[in-house]
Design a protein around this motif. Structure first.
Motif, mmCIF file in Angstrom:
data_model
loop_
_atom_site.group_PDB
_atom_site.id
_atom_site.type_symbol
_atom_site.label_atom_id
_atom_site.label_comp_id
_atom_site.label_asym_id
_atom_site.label_seq_id
_atom_site.Cartn_x
_atom_site.Cartn_y
_atom_site.Cartn_z
ATOM 1 N N GLU A 1 31.953 -48.977 -6.797
ATOM 2 C CA GLU A 1 31.813 -49.381 -7.694
ATOM 3 C C GLU A 1 30.877 -50.247 -6.751
ATOM 4 N N PRO A 2 31.232 -51.087 -5.645
ATOM 5 C CA PRO A 2 31.036 -52.452 -4.540
ATOM 6 C C PRO A 2 30.763 -51.643 -4.086
ATOM 7 N N ALA A 3 31.370 -50.437 -3.065
ATOM 8 C CA ALA A 3 30.705 -49.267 -1.844
ATOM 9 C C ALA A 3 29.027 -49.028 -2.684
ATOM 10 N N LYS A 4 28.652 -49.148 -3.257
ATOM 11 C CA LYS A 4 27.373 -48.368 -3.998
ATOM 12 C C LYS A 4 26.156 -49.904 -4.263
ATOM 13 N N ALA A 5 26.963 -51.070 -4.710
ATOM 14 C CA ALA A 5 26.323 -51.913 -3.756
ATOM 15 C C ALA A 5 26.240 -52.978 -2.632
ATOM 16 N N PHE A 6 27.313 -52.365 -2.058
ATOM 17 C CA PHE A 6 27.289 -53.099 -0.064
ATOM 18 C C PHE A 6 26.100 -51.862 0.269
ATOM 19 N N VAL A 7 25.852 -50.688 -0.050
ATOM 20 C CA VAL A 7 25.113 -49.553 0.709
ATOM 21 C C VAL A 7 23.914 -49.859 -0.056
ATOM 22 N N ALA A 8 23.592 -50.022 -1.014
ATOM 23 C CA ALA A 8 22.087 -50.571 -1.527
ATOM 24 C C ALA A 8 21.148 -51.724 -0.730
ATOM 25 N N ALA A 9 22.494 -52.727 -0.584
ATOM 26 C CA ALA A 9 21.957 -53.526 -0.075
ATOM 27 C C ALA A 9 21.628 -53.560 0.823
ATOM 28 N N ASN A 10 22.147 -52.880 1.637
ATOM 29 C CA ASN A 10 22.471 -53.111 3.731
ATOM 30 C C ASN A 10 21.896 -51.491 3.561
ATOM 31 N N LYS A 11 20.579 -52.187 4.623
ATOM 32 C CA LYS A 11 20.114 -50.105 4.983
ATOM 33 C C LYS A 11 20.931 -49.753 6.930
ATOM 34 N N GLY A 12 21.210 -48.496 6.196
ATOM 35 C CA GLY A 12 21.376 -47.775 7.411
ATOM 36 C C GLY A 12 23.201 -47.172 6.854
ATOM 37 N N LEU A 13 23.617 -48.168 5.840
ATOM 38 C CA LEU A 13 24.845 -47.366 5.272
ATOM 39 C C LEU A 13 24.826 -46.532 4.716
ATOM 40 N N LYS A 14 26.417 -45.825 4.623
ATOM 41 C CA LYS A 14 26.195 -44.863 3.216
ATOM 42 C C LYS A 14 28.104 -44.451 3.245
ATOM 43 N N ILE A 15 28.151 -43.581 2.135
ATOM 44 C CA ILE A 15 29.236 -44.030 1.369
ATOM 45 C C ILE A 15 29.648 -42.289 2.330
ATOM 46 N N LEU A 16 30.989 -42.095 2.661
ATOM 47 C CA LEU A 16 31.189 -40.489 2.735
ATOM 48 C C LEU A 16 31.585 -39.982 1.012
ATOM 49 N N ALA B 1 30.876 -56.789 9.093
ATOM 50 C CA ALA B 1 31.010 -55.982 10.400
ATOM 51 C C ALA B 1 30.854 -54.278 11.231
ATOM 52 N N LEU B 2 31.080 -54.346 9.596
ATOM 53 C CA LEU B 2 30.259 -52.882 10.061
ATOM 54 C C LEU B 2 28.812 -52.841 10.145
ATOM 55 N N THR B 3 28.032 -53.774 9.622
ATOM 56 C CA THR B 3 27.045 -53.325 10.933
ATOM 57 C C THR B 3 26.607 -53.714 11.891
ATOM 58 N N GLN B 4 27.202 -54.834 12.193
ATOM 59 C CA GLN B 4 27.483 -54.771 13.162
ATOM 60 C C GLN B 4 28.002 -54.515 14.503
ATOM 61 N N GLY B 5 28.377 -53.264 13.865
ATOM 62 C CA GLY B 5 29.146 -53.213 14.941
ATOM 63 C C GLY B 5 30.858 -52.820 15.217
ATOM 64 N N LYS B 6 31.096 -53.630 15.046
ATOM 65 C CA LYS B 6 33.006 -54.838 14.990
ATOM 66 C C LYS B 6 33.476 -53.667 14.635
ATOM 67 N N ILE B 7 33.445 -52.935 13.033
ATOM 68 C CA ILE B 7 33.968 -51.460 13.157
ATOM 69 C C ILE B 7 33.484 -50.733 12.950
ATOM 70 N N ASP B 8 34.423 -48.916 12.569
ATOM 71 C CA ASP B 8 33.592 -48.088 11.839
ATOM 72 C C ASP B 8 33.933 -47.736 10.802
ATOM 73 N N CYS B 9 34.131 -48.577 10.023
ATOM 74 C CA CYS B 9 34.396 -47.873 8.575
ATOM 75 C C CYS B 9 34.797 -48.920 7.585
ATOM 76 N N ILE C 1 34.933 -44.257 1.672
ATOM 77 C CA ILE C 1 34.947 -45.112 2.914
ATOM 78 C C ILE C 1 33.380 -45.505 3.110
ATOM 79 N N ILE C 2 32.710 -46.629 3.758
ATOM 80 C CA ILE C 2 31.616 -46.359 3.631
ATOM 81 C C ILE C 2 31.648 -46.177 5.261
ATOM 82 N N VAL C 3 30.142 -45.979 6.328
ATOM 83 C CA VAL C 3 30.177 -45.485 7.750
ATOM 84 C C VAL C 3 28.211 -45.571 7.567
ATOM 85 N N LYS C 4 28.730 -46.057 9.094
ATOM 86 C CA LYS C 4 26.915 -46.635 9.637
ATOM 87 C C LYS C 4 26.552 -44.836 9.237
#
Length: 196
Positions: free
Chosen positions: A22-37, A8-16, A192-195
């Motif tokens: 630890e899961p955040a690191k895996a999600f960011v590594a697998a989804n280009k254009g995301l970062k952890i604050l 939903a974040l990658t699709q712009g449906k939510i802001d963060c 927090i993960i954001v674009k």
């Protein structure tokens, strides 16, 4: 599920997305254009939920957990999935001759929260699955993992469909109204993960 929130974040449906580091690191590594604050959102304790009627099981799990912390087993399991010793270099293995004659203990989880619980092929693995296995080995039970929606875990434990729940579950006052918790087995940082 964390994966649904990240999609939903990658699709712009939510802001963060707020989720364990630890899961955040895996999600960011697998989804280009995301970062952890940089700044952490919260520090939380994870524990095992058990029915309020099953005080003996809570006490038994706490005793086993205390022994597993004291002998370093819990730390070894966590280090197998987080840090330099990852990728299965030192997985938990049941000691030889473990007696599981007491029957089965069913663990309710949601296996989409790597590295705490996730699938390798058809098998649920991860920090929670391995700690649960070590606890069951100590208590003399065979571990059975029941994968379900996260929101169903507490209800499954309350209704006796599972003996305990373990899913990177934070101890909260709200949850304590419905369920008991064991001692904490780890402390987690929520981020927090954001674009980008």
């Amino acid at each position: 599920k964390g994966a649904d929130a990240v999609l939903a974040l990658t699709q712009g449906k939510i802001d963060c997305v707020i989720i364990d580091n630890e899961p955040a690191k895996a999600f960011v590594a697998a989804n280009k254009g995301l970062k952890i604050l940089d700044e952490a959102f919260a520090i939380e304790d994870y524990a095992i939920c058990v029915s309020k009627e099953n005080t003996q099981l809570t006490a038994d799990i706490n005793k086993a957990l205390s022994e597993l912390k004291a002998d370093g087993t819990v730390d070894k399991i966590i280090k197998n999935y987080i840090g330099d010793d990852t990728k299965g270099k030192s997985p938990y293995v049941s000691p030889e001759g473990v007696d599981t004659s007491k029957g089965e203990l069913h663990m309710a989880t949601n296996a989409f929260f790597e590295p705490y619980e996730f699938y390798e092929g058809d098998t649920v693995v991860g920090i929670d699955a391995m700690i649960a296995k070590a606890i069951c080995d100590k208590l003399g039970y065979k571990l059975v993992i029941d994968d379900m929606d996260f929101d169903s875990i507490i209800t499954a434990v309350q209704k006796g469909k599972a003996d305990f729940g373990m899913a990177g579950m934070t101890v909260s006052d709200e949850r304590l109204l419905e369920i008991d918790f064991t001692d904490s087995y780890t402390t987690a940082t929520q981020v927090i993960i954001v674009k980008e």
